[in-house]
Write a protein that holds these residues in place. Structure first.
Motif, short mmCIF file in Angstrom:
data_model
loop_
_atom_site.label_atom_id
_atom_site.label_comp_id
_atom_site.label_asym_id
_atom_site.label_seq_id
_atom_site.Cartn_x
_atom_site.Cartn_y
_atom_site.Cartn_z
N ALA A 140 -2.57 10.44 -1.02
CA ALA A 140 -2.21 11.83 -0.75
C ALA A 140 -3.19 12.79 -1.39
O ALA A 140 -3.44 13.88 -0.86
CB ALA A 140 -0.80 12.10 -1.27
N LEU A 141 -3.76 12.40 -2.55
CA LEU A 141 -4.69 13.25 -3.28
C LEU A 141 -5.93 12.43 -3.65
O LEU A 141 -5.83 11.21 -3.84
CB LEU A 141 -4.03 13.81 -4.54
N PRO A 142 -7.09 13.07 -3.77
CA PRO A 142 -8.32 12.32 -4.04
C PRO A 142 -8.25 11.42 -5.26
O PRO A 142 -8.73 10.29 -5.23
CB PRO A 142 -9.36 13.43 -4.21
N PHE A 143 -7.66 11.91 -6.35
CA PHE A 143 -7.67 11.09 -7.57
C PHE A 143 -6.75 9.88 -7.45
O PHE A 143 -6.84 8.95 -8.26
CB PHE A 143 -7.30 11.95 -8.79
N LEU A 144 -5.88 9.84 -6.40
CA LEU A 144 -5.02 8.68 -6.18
C LEU A 144 -5.69 7.61 -5.32
O LEU A 144 -5.09 6.58 -5.03
CB LEU A 144 -3.71 9.11 -5.54
N SER A 145 -6.95 7.87 -4.93
CA SER A 145 -7.64 6.89 -4.09
C SER A 145 -7.96 5.60 -4.83
O SER A 145 -8.39 4.62 -4.23
CB SER A 145 -8.92 7.49 -3.52
N ILE A 146 -7.76 5.61 -6.14
CA ILE A 146 -7.94 4.37 -6.91
C ILE A 146 -6.79 3.40 -6.67
O ILE A 146 -6.82 2.27 -7.14
CB ILE A 146 -8.08 4.67 -8.42
N LYS A 147 -5.77 3.84 -5.92
CA LYS A 147 -4.61 2.99 -5.63
C LYS A 147 -4.63 2.55 -4.17
O LYS A 147 -4.98 3.31 -3.27
CB LYS A 147 -3.30 3.75 -5.89
N LYS A 148 -4.24 1.31 -3.92
CA LYS A 148 -4.07 0.79 -2.57
C LYS A 148 -2.58 0.83 -2.24
O LYS A 148 -1.76 0.20 -2.92
CB LYS A 148 -4.59 -0.64 -2.48
N ILE A 149 -2.23 1.55 -1.18
CA ILE A 149 -0.82 1.74 -0.81
C ILE A 149 -0.53 0.95 0.45
O ILE A 149 -1.15 1.17 1.49
CB ILE A 149 -0.52 3.24 -0.58
N THR A 150 0.43 0.04 0.37
CA THR A 150 0.77 -0.80 1.52
C THR A 150 2.28 -0.79 1.74
O THR A 150 3.05 -1.01 0.80
CB THR A 150 0.31 -2.26 1.30
N VAL A 151 2.69 -0.54 2.98
CA VAL A 151 4.10 -0.56 3.36
C VAL A 151 4.38 -1.88 4.08
O VAL A 151 3.73 -2.21 5.07
CB VAL A 151 4.45 0.63 4.27
N HIS A 152 5.36 -2.62 3.57
CA HIS A 152 5.73 -3.91 4.14
C HIS A 152 7.09 -3.80 4.82
O HIS A 152 7.98 -3.07 4.35
CB HIS A 152 5.79 -4.98 3.05
N TYR A 153 7.25 -4.52 5.93
CA TYR A 153 8.51 -4.55 6.65
C TYR A 153 9.17 -5.91 6.40
O TYR A 153 8.77 -6.93 6.96
CB TYR A 153 8.28 -4.32 8.15
N ARG A 154 10.19 -5.90 5.54
CA ARG A 154 10.86 -7.13 5.12
C ARG A 154 12.21 -7.25 5.84
O ARG A 154 13.05 -6.35 5.74
CB ARG A 154 11.09 -7.11 3.61
N ALA B 138 -0.94 -0.89 -5.54
CA ALA B 138 -1.76 -1.75 -6.40
C ALA B 138 -3.07 -1.05 -6.73
O ALA B 138 -3.59 -0.26 -5.93
CB ALA B 138 -2.03 -3.09 -5.71
N PRO B 139 -3.64 -1.35 -7.91
CA PRO B 139 -4.91 -0.69 -8.27
C PRO B 139 -6.09 -1.26 -7.49
O PRO B 139 -6.15 -2.45 -7.22
CB PRO B 139 -5.03 -1.01 -9.77
N ARG B 140 -7.01 -0.39 -7.12
CA ARG B 140 -8.27 -0.83 -6.54
C ARG B 140 -9.30 -1.13 -7.63
O ARG B 140 -10.24 -1.87 -7.42
CB ARG B 140 -8.82 0.24 -5.59
N THR B 141 -9.08 -0.51 -8.79
CA THR B 141 -10.00 -0.66 -9.92
C THR B 141 -9.24 -0.41 -11.20
O THR B 141 -8.17 0.22 -11.19
CB THR B 141 -11.17 0.33 -9.81
N ASN B 142 -9.74 -0.87 -12.30
CA ASN B 142 -9.11 -0.62 -13.60
C ASN B 142 -9.52 0.71 -14.20
O ASN B 142 -8.98 1.14 -15.22
CB ASN B 142 -9.47 -1.74 -14.59
N VAL B 143 -10.47 1.38 -13.57
CA VAL B 143 -10.93 2.67 -14.08
C VAL B 143 -9.79 3.68 -14.02
O VAL B 143 -9.16 3.86 -12.98
CB VAL B 143 -12.14 3.17 -13.27
N GLY B 144 -9.55 4.36 -15.10
CA GLY B 144 -8.54 5.40 -15.14
C GLY B 144 -7.13 4.92 -15.35
O GLY B 144 -6.21 5.74 -15.45
N ALA B 145 -6.91 3.64 -15.43
CA ALA B 145 -5.56 3.12 -15.62
C ALA B 145 -5.00 3.57 -16.96
O ALA B 145 -5.65 3.41 -18.00
CB ALA B 145 -5.57 1.61 -15.53
#
Length: 509
Positions: free
Chosen positions: A124-138, A470-477
């Motif tokens: 949603a925001l540039p600084f959140l691009s370090i996160k990978k967002i996945t929606v699963h249908y269970r 999930a994180p794409r990188t450990n930077v900024g964690a």
């Protein structure tokens, strides 16, 4: 003659019931009721089997469903023969059900893997691009389906197909009026080599309640009054529901319509399956410029219809005496309030729960035939002076399932369609939205909650949504964990506000 099972007064829930053909009164077959106390045990077995079914993945389940489609095609004649015996349908009406299922099966077999695949979402925001967002249908473990009697084959399986494709187990409760064809459908599931993720619960109210209490999701098709009771029962365990309920579908014939086409459509839409269709044409509003021509064409077409079960007939019997009584009541109420019958209007002599195809004119909204669901072979036609009046009257209803608009000007028709308060509108046609397997089908107002089948929605409705970040990188964690200093808080608030307002400011200009 009735299709309602005959059970001795002192009988228990495991008794064998006799089902009669409503057109002849002859025995169509017998069924053994499920003991409501056994439903929980059946549900436990289905839940256990569901784990392996889900683990097969969409591609693995598609192979099983494809084999089932082949079985249905190979046994279509047997299914339709029993369907006629159980319901008193005409051969024309009975012939619609298996092909509809094959259309739905074919669509989902081809698309289910893509529809159920995890869905990646952008940040949603540039600084959140370090996160990978996945929606699963269970898939939910167990879907309970409470099916109606008017289309015992199609209405049962069109819902079950979506749930099975999604990876759920299914506990199907057919109508106690039409339990026989469900037994054949169940046999086909087993014969096609499918796993034990589909089971039947045969019976009436107590069995329905047990199914609701034992399931993780309920799909109910039936009357609005019963749908409210189903929802109330499901709410005890916060079980989600999808409801496809009653309808009083309007048809609008504008002054520039192809009148012959509109008349043919109205007759077929009103009398198909003896009017026992949720999306049948139950009321028609015709602009005064074409009213007389339309009525004459309708009456001409109706007088050509041949009523009777089996081959060579346009439509068959009503399901039982109670449905005949509703139709008779609505016609009598209309006549008492000034309506006229142009053809039909009575029950024919002879055996069977038949009612003549009936055209009513000089009708208005003081009459039950224009406001209450008839679910019988009546076609009330009302003259209107404008499109605005037709739209107002069409929307003057507690129901909102579907509608039809007839006009040679497609742009005009589409504009009118979007003024109608319902889940689907057919332009220059009727009932065809049921064949559009790529789009969801559902109703507004007391006609239902949620989409029934069609499109990705027809699968995802049976799933729980799980979002994995999930994180794409450990930077900024961990950079903001408990960093509550006034300076850090001011910096964060400033950055968040600026970033969140970038796009709105651009759009506002």
């Amino acid at each position: 003659m009735t299709a309602t099972p005959e059970v001795d007064a002192g009988a228990n829930s495991k008794d064998v019931a006799t089902i009669l053909n409503p057109a002849t009164g002859e025995v169509a077959g017998t069924v053994r009721w499920t003991d409501p106390a056994d439903v929980a045990r059946i549900a436990t077995g289905l839940r256990q089997a569901q784990r392996e079914w889900e683990a097969r993945g969409a591609a693995g389940r598609a192979k099983v469903l494809a084999r089932y489609a082949v079985w249905l095609g190979d046994h279509r004649e047997e299914i339709e023969s029993l369907l006629i015996e159980e319901t008193g349908k005409s051969a024309t009406d009975a012939a619609q059900e298996v092909p509809l299922l094959l259309m739905i099966l074919s669509y989902y077999v081809r698309t289910m893997e893509k529809a159920l695949a995890p869905d990646s979402r952008p940040a949603a925001l540039p600084f959140l691009s370090i996160k990978k967002i996945t929606v699963h249908y269970r898939p939910r473990a167990l879907v309970g389906i409470i099916a109606p009697w008017n289309y015992p084959v199609a209405n049962a399986l069109m819902d079950a197909i979506g749930a099975l494709a999604a990876g759920c187990s299914v506990l199907l409760k057919p109508s106690e009026r039409t339990p026989l064809t469900a037994e054949v459908l169940m046999r086909g599931w087993i014969d096609s080599g499918a796993p034990e993720v589909l089971a039947l619960a045969q019976g009436a109210r107590e069995v329905s309640e047990a199914v609701i209490d034992s399931s993780d999701f309920i799909q109910f098709t039936g009357s609005s009054a019963t749908g409210a009771k189903v929802m109330e029962r499901a709410a005890r365990r916060l079980t989600p529901v999808s409801l496809e309920l009653g309808g009083k579908d309007p048809m609008l014939v504008l002054d520039d319509a192809d009148v012959e086409l509109a008349a043919h459509a109205a007759v077929w839409g009103a009398f198909f399956n003896a009017g026992q269709t949720c999306v049948s044409v139950e009321r028609v509003y015709v602009m005064e410029q074409v009213y007389e021509q339309f009525v004459d064409a309708v009456v001409r077409d109706v007088r050509k219809l041949k009523m009777g079960a089996g081959e060579g007939n346009a439509f068959g019997a009503l399901i039982d005496e109670s449905q005949v009584a509703v139709t008779e009541k609505h016609v009598a109420d209309a006549l008492a309030k000034g309506a006229k019958v142009l053809t039909g209007g009575k029950r024919p002599s002879g055996p069977g729960t038949f009612y003549e195809p009936t055209v009513l004119v000089d009708v208005d909204h003081s009459m039950a035939c224009m406001t209450d669901e008839t679910f019988g072979p009546t076609l009330p036609i009302m003259k209107v002076s404008s499109v605005a009046e037709a739209v107002r009257l069409a929307n003057d209803s507690q129901y909102g399932l579907s509608a039809a608009v007839f006009s040679r000007n497609l742009e005009r028709a589409n504009d009118v369609a979007l003024q109608l308060d319902c889940g689907g509108v057919n332009v220059n046609d009727v009932i065809s939205n049921l064949m559009c397997t790529t789009a969801p089908m559902g109703g507004w107002k007391t006609s239902g909650i949620g989409a029934r089948f069609g499109g990705p929605e027809g699968l995802r409705k049976y799933c729980r949504i799980e979002t994995v970040v999930a994180p794409r990188t450990n930077v900024g964690a961990g950079g903001n964990y408990y960093n509550n200093s006034p300076k850090a808080l001011k910096r964060m608030n400033t950055m968040m506000t600026k970033l969140a307002l970038i796009r709105p400011k651009r759009i506002a200009k």
